[in-house]
Design a protein around this motif. Structure first.
Motif, mmCIF file in Angstrom:
data_model
loop_
_atom_site.group_PDB
_atom_site.id
_atom_site.type_symbol
_atom_site.label_atom_id
_atom_site.label_comp_id
_atom_site.label_asym_id
_atom_site.label_seq_id
_atom_site.Cartn_x
_atom_site.Cartn_y
_atom_site.Cartn_z
ATOM 1 N N ASP A 45 0.850 -1.195 0.000
ATOM 2 C CA ASP A 45 0.000 0.000 0.000
ATOM 3 C C ASP A 45 0.883 1.242 0.000
ATOM 4 O O ASP A 45 1.836 1.328 0.768
ATOM 5 C CB ASP A 45 -0.905 0.009 1.228
ATOM 6 C CG ASP A 45 -1.839 1.195 1.208
ATOM 7 O OD1 ASP A 45 -2.894 1.094 0.574
ATOM 8 O OD2 ASP A 45 -1.486 2.231 1.812
ATOM 9 N N VAL A 46 0.545 2.205 -0.851
ATOM 10 C CA VAL A 46 1.327 3.437 -0.957
ATOM 11 C C VAL A 46 0.523 4.672 -0.531
ATOM 12 O O VAL A 46 0.946 5.799 -0.781
ATOM 13 C CB VAL A 46 1.879 3.626 -2.386
ATOM 14 C CG1 VAL A 46 2.832 2.512 -2.743
ATOM 15 C CG2 VAL A 46 0.765 3.741 -3.399
ATOM 16 N N LEU A 71 0.233 10.451 0.201
ATOM 17 C CA LEU A 71 -0.304 11.564 0.987
ATOM 18 C C LEU A 71 0.815 12.433 1.542
ATOM 19 O O LEU A 71 0.646 13.633 1.719
ATOM 20 C CB LEU A 71 -1.170 11.041 2.133
ATOM 21 C CG LEU A 71 -2.527 10.478 1.728
ATOM 22 C CD1 LEU A 71 -3.206 9.829 2.928
ATOM 23 C CD2 LEU A 71 -3.409 11.560 1.151
ATOM 24 N N GLY A 72 1.961 11.823 1.824
ATOM 25 C CA GLY A 72 3.092 12.584 2.340
ATOM 26 C C GLY A 72 3.626 13.578 1.329
ATOM 27 O O GLY A 72 4.131 14.633 1.686
ATOM 28 N N GLY A 73 3.505 13.264 0.048
ATOM 29 C CA GLY A 73 3.991 14.152 -0.998
ATOM 30 C C GLY A 73 2.953 15.161 -1.464
ATOM 31 O O GLY A 73 3.262 16.090 -2.184
ATOM 32 N N ALA A 119 2.981 -4.901 2.942
ATOM 33 C CA ALA A 119 3.971 -3.823 3.036
ATOM 34 C C ALA A 119 3.267 -2.481 2.993
ATOM 35 O O ALA A 119 2.333 -2.275 2.221
ATOM 36 C CB ALA A 119 4.963 -3.924 1.888
ATOM 37 N N LEU A 120 3.733 -1.587 3.815
ATOM 38 C CA LEU A 120 3.178 -0.238 3.896
ATOM 39 C C LEU A 120 4.305 0.734 3.609
ATOM 40 O O LEU A 120 5.288 0.790 4.345
ATOM 41 C CB LEU A 120 2.606 0.004 5.291
ATOM 42 C CG LEU A 120 2.051 1.372 5.611
ATOM 43 C CD1 LEU A 120 0.868 1.680 4.700
ATOM 44 C CD2 LEU A 120 1.603 1.437 7.053
ATOM 45 N N GLU A 121 4.188 1.475 2.509
ATOM 46 C CA GLU A 121 5.234 2.421 2.128
ATOM 47 C C GLU A 121 4.915 3.798 2.695
ATOM 48 O O GLU A 121 3.796 4.280 2.583
ATOM 49 C CB GLU A 121 5.351 2.494 0.611
ATOM 50 C CG GLU A 121 5.800 1.192 -0.009
ATOM 51 C CD GLU A 121 5.981 1.309 -1.509
ATOM 52 O OE1 GLU A 121 6.376 2.385 -1.996
ATOM 53 O OE2 GLU A 121 5.713 0.307 -2.195
ATOM 54 N N LEU A 122 5.930 4.410 3.302
ATOM 55 C CA LEU A 122 5.793 5.750 3.872
ATOM 56 C C LEU A 122 6.584 6.734 3.045
ATOM 57 O O LEU A 122 7.464 6.362 2.277
ATOM 58 C CB LEU A 122 6.300 5.756 5.314
ATOM 59 C CG LEU A 122 5.620 4.768 6.261
ATOM 60 C CD1 LEU A 122 6.312 4.777 7.609
ATOM 61 C CD2 LEU A 122 4.156 5.099 6.415
ATOM 62 N N SER A 123 6.281 8.016 3.233
ATOM 63 C CA SER A 123 7.059 9.029 2.523
ATOM 64 C C SER A 123 8.477 9.044 3.081
ATOM 65 O O SER A 123 8.747 8.539 4.170
ATOM 66 C CB SER A 123 6.398 10.407 2.671
ATOM 67 O OG SER A 123 6.256 10.729 4.030
ATOM 68 N N ALA A 124 9.374 9.628 2.328
ATOM 69 C CA ALA A 124 10.786 9.665 2.714
ATOM 70 C C ALA A 124 10.953 10.402 4.043
ATOM 71 O O ALA A 124 10.255 11.376 4.326
ATOM 72 C CB ALA A 124 11.597 10.364 1.638
ATOM 73 N N LYS A 135 12.473 15.806 12.963
ATOM 74 C CA LYS A 135 12.454 14.746 13.973
ATOM 75 C C LYS A 135 11.106 14.021 13.939
ATOM 76 O O LYS A 135 11.043 12.821 14.182
ATOM 77 C CB LYS A 135 12.720 15.350 15.349
ATOM 78 C CG LYS A 135 12.833 14.355 16.455
ATOM 79 C CD LYS A 135 14.086 13.526 16.335
ATOM 80 C CE LYS A 135 14.234 12.624 17.541
ATOM 81 N NZ LYS A 135 15.332 11.702 17.402
ATOM 82 N N ALA A 136 10.044 14.749 13.623
ATOM 83 C CA ALA A 136 8.703 14.151 13.578
ATOM 84 C C ALA A 136 8.623 13.046 12.532
ATOM 85 O O ALA A 136 7.923 12.054 12.731
ATOM 86 C CB ALA A 136 7.664 15.224 13.290
ATOM 87 N N ASP A 137 9.336 13.187 11.417
ATOM 88 C CA ASP A 137 9.340 12.145 10.381
ATOM 89 C C ASP A 137 9.915 10.852 10.937
ATOM 90 O O ASP A 137 9.379 9.774 10.732
ATOM 91 C CB ASP A 137 10.161 12.583 9.164
ATOM 92 C CG ASP A 137 9.535 13.733 8.402
ATOM 93 O OD1 ASP A 137 8.319 13.944 8.536
ATOM 94 O OD2 ASP A 137 10.274 14.418 7.668
ATOM 95 N N GLU A 138 11.027 10.971 11.635
ATOM 96 C CA GLU A 138 11.680 9.796 12.218
ATOM 97 C C GLU A 138 10.794 9.142 13.271
ATOM 98 O O GLU A 138 10.649 7.914 13.308
ATOM 99 C CB GLU A 138 13.011 10.204 12.843
ATOM 100 C CG GLU A 138 13.788 9.052 13.429
ATOM 101 C CD GLU A 138 15.095 9.489 14.064
ATOM 102 O OE1 GLU A 138 15.635 8.708 14.862
ATOM 103 O OE2 GLU A 138 15.572 10.600 13.784
ATOM 104 N N VAL A 139 10.169 9.956 14.107
ATOM 105 C CA VAL A 139 9.284 9.434 15.148
ATOM 106 C C VAL A 139 8.086 8.726 14.530
ATOM 107 O O VAL A 139 7.676 7.662 15.001
ATOM 108 C CB VAL A 139 8.828 10.571 16.095
ATOM 109 C CG1 VAL A 139 7.756 10.098 17.055
ATOM 110 C CG2 VAL A 139 10.018 11.135 16.857
ATOM 111 N N LEU A 140 7.528 9.286 13.459
ATOM 112 C CA LEU A 140 6.382 8.669 12.796
ATOM 113 C C LEU A 140 6.741 7.285 12.260
ATOM 114 O O LEU A 140 6.008 6.324 12.487
ATOM 115 C CB LEU A 140 5.873 9.552 11.652
ATOM 116 C CG LEU A 140 4.711 8.975 10.844
ATOM 117 C CD1 LEU A 140 3.463 8.846 11.707
ATOM 118 C CD2 LEU A 140 4.433 9.818 9.622
#
Length: 64
Positions: free
Chosen positions: A8-9, A14-16, A41-46, A51-56
């Motif tokens: 799933d993407v 949505l991140g982009g 598999a669940l794909e996340l944005s880069a 820091k919030a990106d890493e925590v997410l």
């Protein structure tokens, strides 16, 4: 018999998308729901410099 794996993407796309912004809680809830559907598999944005990106990413990977 062949195995089929589903990826799933939704969260990556949505991140982009600058027009649509989801909160941390909303992204986590979507990830949980997708996982409950049995998606492999669940794909996340880069992961950016925030820091919030890493925590997410760490939170989602711990929850699903």
């Amino acid at each position: 018999m062949k195995n089929i794996f589903v990826s799933d993407v939704s969260l990556r796309e949505l991140g982009g998308a600058s027009a649509l912004s989801l909160s941390f809680k909303e992204k986590l809830e979507i990830a949980k729901l997708i996982s409950e559907l049995g998606v492999d598999a669940l794909e996340l944005s880069a992961v950016g410099v925030e820091k919030a990106d890493e925590v997410l990413v760490k939170t989602i990977s711990a929850c699903v």
